[in-house]
Scaffold this active site. Structure first.
Site: not given
Ligand code: 9MR
Length: 375
Positions: A143, A250
């Site tokens: 990102e 994802e």
């Molecule tokens: O699914 C993840 C969630 O449990 C966390 O709280 C969050 C915190 O940053 O990150 C989520 O996963 C993310 C992933 O690492 C990167 N792309 C977006 C995902 C959804 O937010």
């Protein structure tokens, strides 16, 4: 009988797509702590690529300098290897879930460029080095591209501390630590024209400098209503036209009312009953609509199976999805293939039913010229 010695089964998703692409899932912290055995079993039966949803992010792996917590990441690898699944590392360099010490002194003063870069390189060397040869694919940079019009890169702590070179340096460090690993640039909304063009330009700059980037990860946090299939298709074609592999990293398809489109976790809205309509059960009609949407998306993926190496879902079952808490805290969403009781949903059966059409791959619908690269 161990998972490894089991013959391909007509009942498991991983086997249905065996000759097409890897079918992955993300394992939650609870799962990796052994607190959600149901998820682990579903993951080992149906999926052949495992990502840690949170456990391999910098904040969890190295909360303070030199203090590493490997337990959950080690467990991910053990689980994956016990069923012959590929392990995906997520993620090395991100603006979220990264402790301040990477960029600041204990007093909060910014570190100079050299010190911040050194922290990044040391972290990558330790993490990728530890799992060299075992973690086959890494989300190296996550990102980095801006959501804002007219701004190429997100003004993240990494950009501020190191400058744009942080991206190239991250890939170089990962490659040095494991020359065999497949290295991915991973982001959300990059199938939409604005961020897609920025992604293409970034990838082109990296490739021109011979930076070892191998694939683009399209996160795929999608919805019943968006994005249009044409947008996804165009992005796959354009990324592949650079000679890069494509991963869907994802995937989930939210079914709740949505105003925000994306995965910027700073975007939050207030909970109201209208925004949380299915607190008890997912209506059959919506489950069917979701199944059709998944089916259309997978038909598209199958048409591009020669450039797509992996399609990973962001979680095993609806109950643990991050979408229950984003962008509104405390909703009941149903974005995945398995329900809260670990049972397959209509969407699962739709994807298993696609098996018969595998041999009828047709020509891609669009052929869009990458004119964006000229800008
Ligand atoms: O699914 C993840 C969630 O449990 C966390 O709280 C969050 C915190 O940053 O990150 C989520 O996963 C993310 C992933 O690492 C990167 N792309 C977006 C995902 C959804 O937010």
């Amino acid at each position: 009988m161990s998972f490894l010695s089991q013959p391909p089964s007509l009942h498991y998703l991983r086997d249905a797509y065996q000759s097409k692409f890897l079918i992955g899932t993300a394992l939650s912290v609870r799962s990796l702590r052994g607190e959600d055995e149901g998820s682990t079993t579903v993951a080992q039966n149906h999926f052949n690529a495992f990502t840690a949803e949170n456990s391999m992010k910098p904040a969890l792996l190295q909360p303070s300098p030199g203090e590493f917590h490997w337990e959950e990441a080690d467990r991910l690898l053990d689980l994956a290897e016990s069923c012959g699944a590929v392990t995906v590392g997520h993620t090395l360099v991100w603006h979220e879930q990264t402790p301040r010490w990477f960029f600041e002194t204990p007093n909060g003063a910014p570190l100079n460029r050299e010190a911040a870069l050194n922290n990044m390189q040391t972290h990558i060397a330790a993490v990728v080095g530890r799992y060299r040869g075992r973690v086959k694919q890494w989300d190296v940079v996550n990102e980095a591209i801006s959501d804002e019009q007219g701004e190429e890169l997100r003004p993240s702590p990494w950009l501020q501390a190191v400058g744009e070179e942080f991206i190239a340096e991250a890939f170089r460090a990962a490659h040095k630590a494991d020359p065999e690993a497949v290295l991915i640039y991973n982001d959300y909304n990059i199938e939409l024209s604005g961020k897609r063009d920025k992604t293409l330009r970034l990838m082109k700059r990296l490739l021109d400098q011979e930076v070892p980037v191998h694939a683009v990860g399209i996160q795929g946090h999608w919805h019943l209503d968006y994005p249009a299939l044409e947008e996804i298709e165009c992005a796959i074609e354009l990324f592949a036209s650079l000679g890069l592999r494509v991963m869907i990293t994802e995937l989930d398809i939210g079914v709740l009312p949505a105003q925000y489109q994306g995965a910027n976790i700073q975007s939050r809205q207030t909970l109201t009953p209208e925004m949380n309509p299915y607190t008890e059960v997912l209506p059959e009609a919506v489950a069917q609509q979701q199944a059709e949407r998944y089916e259309q998306i997978f038909q598209l993926f199958l048409r591009y199976q020669t450039v797509i190496d992996r399609v990973s879902f962001w979680g095993v079952h609806d109950g643990i999805s991050w979408l229950n808490h984003f962008p509104i805290w405390g909703r009941t969403d149903y974005p995945l293939l398995f329900d809260r009781a670990y049972q397959p949903k209509p969407a699962f059966h739709a994807l298993m039913g696609l098996e018969d059409s595998f041999s009828h791959s047709s020509t891609p619908l669009t052929t869009m010229a990458p004119t964006v690269l000229a800008t």
